[in-house]
Design a protein around this motif. Sequence first.
Motif, PDB file in Angstrom:
ATOM      1  N   GLU A 149      41.942  36.815  30.370  1.00 14.48           N
ATOM      2  CA  GLU A 149      42.411  36.122  31.562  1.00 14.48           C
ATOM      3  C   GLU A 149      42.145  36.904  32.850  1.00 14.48           C
ATOM      4  OE1 GLU A 149      45.995  33.262  30.112  1.00 14.48           O
ATOM      5  OE2 GLU A 149      46.477  35.405  30.218  1.00 14.48           O
TER       6      GLU A 149
ATOM      7  N   SER B 160      46.401  31.655  32.491  1.00 10.41           N
ATOM      8  CA  SER B 160      45.771  30.345  32.382  1.00 10.41           C
ATOM      9  C   SER B 160      46.756  29.338  31.801  1.00 10.41           C
ATOM     10  CB  SER B 160      44.528  30.438  31.501  1.00 10.41           C
ATOM     11  OG  SER B 160      44.881  30.899  30.202  1.00 10.41           O
TER      12      SER B 160
ATOM     13  N   LEU C 169      37.604  30.830  32.210  1.00  7.11           N
ATOM     14  CA  LEU C 169      38.417  32.035  32.410  1.00  7.11           C
ATOM     15  C   LEU C 169      37.909  32.951  33.519  1.00  7.11           C
ATOM     16  CD1 LEU C 169      39.427  32.990  28.773  1.00  7.11           C
ATOM     17  CD2 LEU C 169      40.898  32.114  30.593  1.00  7.11           C
TER      18      LEU C 169
END
Length: 190
Positions: free
Chosen positions: A14, A57, A173
């Motif tokens: 992330e 996320s 991402l």
Amino acid sequence: MNHSLAIVMAISDESHGLFEHAGIEVHYSGIGKVNAAFKTFEVIQKTGCHTVLNLGSAGSSVFDAHTLVEVNQFVQRDMDVSPLGFAVGVTPLDKEIPAEIQLEPYFKHLPQGICGTGDSFETGQPKVACDLVDMEGYAIAKVCKKLGVRLISVKYITDGANDTAHLDWQDNLLLGAQKLLALYQSMSHQ
């Protein structure tokens, strides 16, 4: 940034190493509510921080992909003791922490949303009303609430929480990490 703030993210995917490259410390919890609760408790104890900044996320069928959303409430989408007469999302006999954990908004320019946390990768409609879904946030919020630490949580929407969510999540991402880093760097200028 001062040392009274600690950043907690689920996994290094992330952040894509962008935070570390910028010299910013990130504490990674691992995936799921148990890992998130343990790491958040550990981070608060070790750092003495007054604020936890949870970045990461999330999926959403409400917000568009690539949007940053500040969470103003966390709920548990997988706490289901309804056969015993409890509403979905309610932890039985937990009178100390409410089923809905409210957060005070920090980023006034970001859309606000209710995040449903659960130990599953959501690809359908959650049982609890929420605008976005993750796998760690409620646990982080509960630990912060119990310890009297402020929580600010911002999620980058990677996917639509649908049948292609697993593909979209991975593909998005890096852009998410870039947006989250820029947001964090803007905090010192507010």
